[in-house]
Motif scaffolding. Structure first.
Motif, PDB file in Angstrom:
ATOM      1  N   ALA A  29       0.827  -1.206   0.000  1.00  0.00           N
ATOM      2  CA  ALA A  29       0.000   0.000   0.000  1.00  0.00           C
ATOM      3  C   ALA A  29       0.863   1.259   0.000  1.00  0.00           C
ATOM      4  O   ALA A  29       1.797   1.392   0.796  1.00  0.00           O
ATOM      5  N   TYR A  30       0.515   2.174  -0.896  1.00  0.00           N
ATOM      6  CA  TYR A  30       1.253   3.434  -0.973  1.00  0.00           C
ATOM      7  C   TYR A  30       0.291   4.539  -1.398  1.00  0.00           C
ATOM      8  O   TYR A  30      -0.747   4.287  -2.015  1.00  0.00           O
ATOM      9  N   ALA A  31       0.646   5.773  -1.042  1.00  0.00           N
ATOM     10  CA  ALA A  31      -0.236   6.902  -1.311  1.00  0.00           C
ATOM     11  C   ALA A  31       0.407   7.902  -2.255  1.00  0.00           C
ATOM     12  O   ALA A  31       1.596   8.212  -2.142  1.00  0.00           O
ATOM     13  N   SER A  32      -0.417   8.421  -3.169  1.00  0.00           N
ATOM     14  CA  SER A  32      -0.079   9.632  -3.906  1.00  0.00           C
ATOM     15  C   SER A  32      -0.864  10.760  -3.258  1.00  0.00           C
ATOM     16  O   SER A  32      -1.945  10.528  -2.691  1.00  0.00           O
ATOM     17  N   VAL A  33      -0.345  11.972  -3.345  1.00  0.00           N
ATOM     18  CA  VAL A  33      -0.889  13.062  -2.534  1.00  0.00           C
ATOM     19  C   VAL A  33      -1.377  14.227  -3.397  1.00  0.00           C
ATOM     20  O   VAL A  33      -0.600  14.857  -4.111  1.00  0.00           O
ATOM     21  N   GLN A  34      -2.698  14.486  -3.319  1.00  0.00           N
ATOM     22  CA  GLN A  34      -3.234  15.699  -3.920  1.00  0.00           C
ATOM     23  C   GLN A  34      -3.289  16.787  -2.861  1.00  0.00           C
ATOM     24  O   GLN A  34      -3.265  16.502  -1.661  1.00  0.00           O
ATOM     25  N   ALA A  35      -3.377  18.027  -3.281  1.00  0.00           N
ATOM     26  CA  ALA A  35      -3.216  19.139  -2.339  1.00  0.00           C
ATOM     27  C   ALA A  35      -4.322  19.195  -1.298  1.00  0.00           C
ATOM     28  O   ALA A  35      -4.062  19.278  -0.095  1.00  0.00           O
ATOM     29  N   THR A  36      -5.576  19.160  -1.736  1.00  0.00           N
ATOM     30  CA  THR A  36      -6.732  19.291  -0.851  1.00  0.00           C
ATOM     31  C   THR A  36      -7.826  18.355  -1.344  1.00  0.00           C
ATOM     32  O   THR A  36      -7.726  17.798  -2.446  1.00  0.00           O
ATOM     33  N   PRO A  37      -8.915  18.182  -0.592  1.00  0.00           N
ATOM     34  CA  PRO A  37     -10.021  17.347  -1.077  1.00  0.00           C
ATOM     35  C   PRO A  37     -10.696  17.911  -2.328  1.00  0.00           C
ATOM     36  O   PRO A  37     -11.473  17.205  -2.969  1.00  0.00           O
ATOM     37  N   PHE A  38     -10.410  19.154  -2.661  1.00  0.00           N
ATOM     38  CA  PHE A  38     -11.084  19.811  -3.779  1.00  0.00           C
ATOM     39  C   PHE A  38     -10.148  20.029  -4.958  1.00  0.00           C
ATOM     40  O   PHE A  38     -10.484  20.729  -5.914  1.00  0.00           O
ATOM     41  N   ASP A  39      -8.946  19.459  -4.891  1.00  0.00           N
ATOM     42  CA  ASP A  39      -7.978  19.566  -5.987  1.00  0.00           C
ATOM     43  C   ASP A  39      -8.216  18.442  -6.980  1.00  0.00           C
ATOM     44  O   ASP A  39      -8.705  17.364  -6.606  1.00  0.00           O
ATOM     45  N   THR A  40      -7.844  18.638  -8.226  1.00  0.00           N
ATOM     46  CA  THR A  40      -8.091  17.623  -9.255  1.00  0.00           C
ATOM     47  C   THR A  40      -6.808  17.041  -9.832  1.00  0.00           C
ATOM     48  O   THR A  40      -6.871  16.226 -10.762  1.00  0.00           O
ATOM     49  N   GLU A  41      -5.653  17.421  -9.305  1.00  0.00           N
ATOM     50  CA  GLU A  41      -4.381  16.893  -9.786  1.00  0.00           C
ATOM     51  C   GLU A  41      -3.807  15.913  -8.778  1.00  0.00           C
ATOM     52  O   GLU A  41      -3.708  16.221  -7.582  1.00  0.00           O
ATOM     53  N   ILE A  42      -3.414  14.734  -9.262  1.00  0.00           N
ATOM     54  CA  ILE A  42      -2.805  13.706  -8.422  1.00  0.00           C
ATOM     55  C   ILE A  42      -1.412  13.423  -8.982  1.00  0.00           C
ATOM     56  O   ILE A  42      -1.258  12.628  -9.918  1.00  0.00           O
ATOM     57  N   PRO A  43      -0.380  14.061  -8.460  1.00  0.00           N
ATOM     58  CA  PRO A  43       0.977  13.942  -9.007  1.00  0.00           C
ATOM     59  C   PRO A  43       1.676  12.663  -8.546  1.00  0.00           C
ATOM     60  O   PRO A  43       2.637  12.699  -7.776  1.00  0.00           O
TER      61      PRO A  43
END
Length: 319
Positions: free
Chosen positions: A46-60
């Motif tokens: 298990a690993y996570a990618s991090v978007q800025a906020t719950p309302f952001d649409t970019e997942i880098p």
């Protein structure tokens, strides 16, 4: 007891949150081997990618702090070399600390506001990338999402994503819904395995298992707990999902929860198993086990109990 699997899923979640630089190290190798020695036969990587906020649409997902592809491949291969089957579990988190269950957008769309289409385009790229890694490394299962409570209602989006995953990955597909959400999803028919986070208070297991069984019967799918467990901390048996709960370290509290969880599931033959939460890439020392109050059972009373239970299950004995 396998309920759709060739053998019970004696699993554990490894490596969370997947911080770049913490995998593919001697410490991570030692951690993986110690987990296998607990009679764990499945590893949820298990690993996570991090978007800025719950309302952001970019997942880098290719950027730090997320582990690199090379680290993910290393973890899969290390698990397999230790004799474990693998479920690859990519997850999205929020950098501002918000829980991923709150990721959400206005519906129907509002001009000028971020949309579900925009977010799912980014999420789809993330999951399809993981699906290709899972296919290349022969992972037995792929988890396409975890505890996305607000996103769960986007039925058509999930069906499209799962259909696209099947174009590049031929193994089992599951989705890890949050606790209490098993009977709310409308698209269980699109996956191969129903799974959920089983962080139920110690005195709720019978009632919750009854409720989940109705879902399993309706869809006629295998079921497992993609997450379940309890911190080794006083009070956690009543609030096992709360990793911030204040309380003194208590291996006995964690053991009591494990004993209850397995006992309540003993006669539920439709429960295929668990991917217990969780086992870090860098283990604490054995000398520090008694003072460690997190979910990992290593070196604690629950760890010895789990080794016996998983050992019996792997041999086809009554657990």
């Amino acid at each position: 007891m396998s309920a759709g699997f060739a053998a019970p899923v004696c699993g554990m979640t490894w490596g969370w949150v997947g911080t770049r630089g913490t995998w593919a190290t001697p410490e991570a190798e030692s951690s993986m081997r110690a987990m296998a020695d607990t009679n764990v036969t499945w590893a949820a990587i298990a690993y996570a990618s991090v978007q800025a906020t719950p309302f952001d649409t970019e997942i880098p997902f290719s950027e730090a702090p997320t582990v690199t592809d090379a680290e993910i491949v290393w973890a899969i291969r290390e698990a397999k070399s230790s004799g474990m089957r693998v479920c690859l579990k990519p997850v999205v988190n929020c950098a501002d600390g918000s829980w991923r269950a709150h990721i959400g957008f206005l519906w129907p769309d509002v001009p000028g506001e971020p949309t579900w289409d925009e977010w799912f385009a980014s999420y789809r790229a993330f999951i399809l990338h993981a699906a290709r890694l899972a296919a290349a490394e022969d992972c037995e299962m792929l988890c396409v999402g975890c505890e996305m409570v607000r996103a769960d209602a986007q039925d058509a989006q999930w069906r499209r994503l799962i259909a696209e995953v099947r174009e590049v990955y031929s193994g089992l597909i599951t989705y890890n819904c949050d606790k209490y959400q098993e009977d709310r999803l409308t698209w269980w028919d699109a996956v191969d395995v129903i799974s959920s986070s089983g962080y139920y208070p110690i005195d709720e297991w019978e009632a919750q298992l009854d409720r989940i069984k109705a879902v399993v019967d309706r869809h006629d799918k295998p079921f497992l707990f993609m997450e379940a467990g309890c911190p080794s901390r006083e009070g956690s048996a009543q609030r096992p999902n709360d990793w911030t709960l204040a309380g003194a370290p208590s291996g006995e509290e964690q053991l009591r929860y494990y004993e209850a969880m397995f006992a309540h599931c003993r006669e539920r033959t439709w429960v295929s198993g668990w991917m217990l939460w969780d086992w870090p890439a860098r283990l604490y020392s054995a000398a520090d086990a008694a003072s460690n109050d997190d979910y990992c059972p290593w070196g604690k009373p629950a760890g010895a109990f789990l080794r016996d239970v998983y050992g019996a299950m792997s041999k086809g004995e009554a657990r």
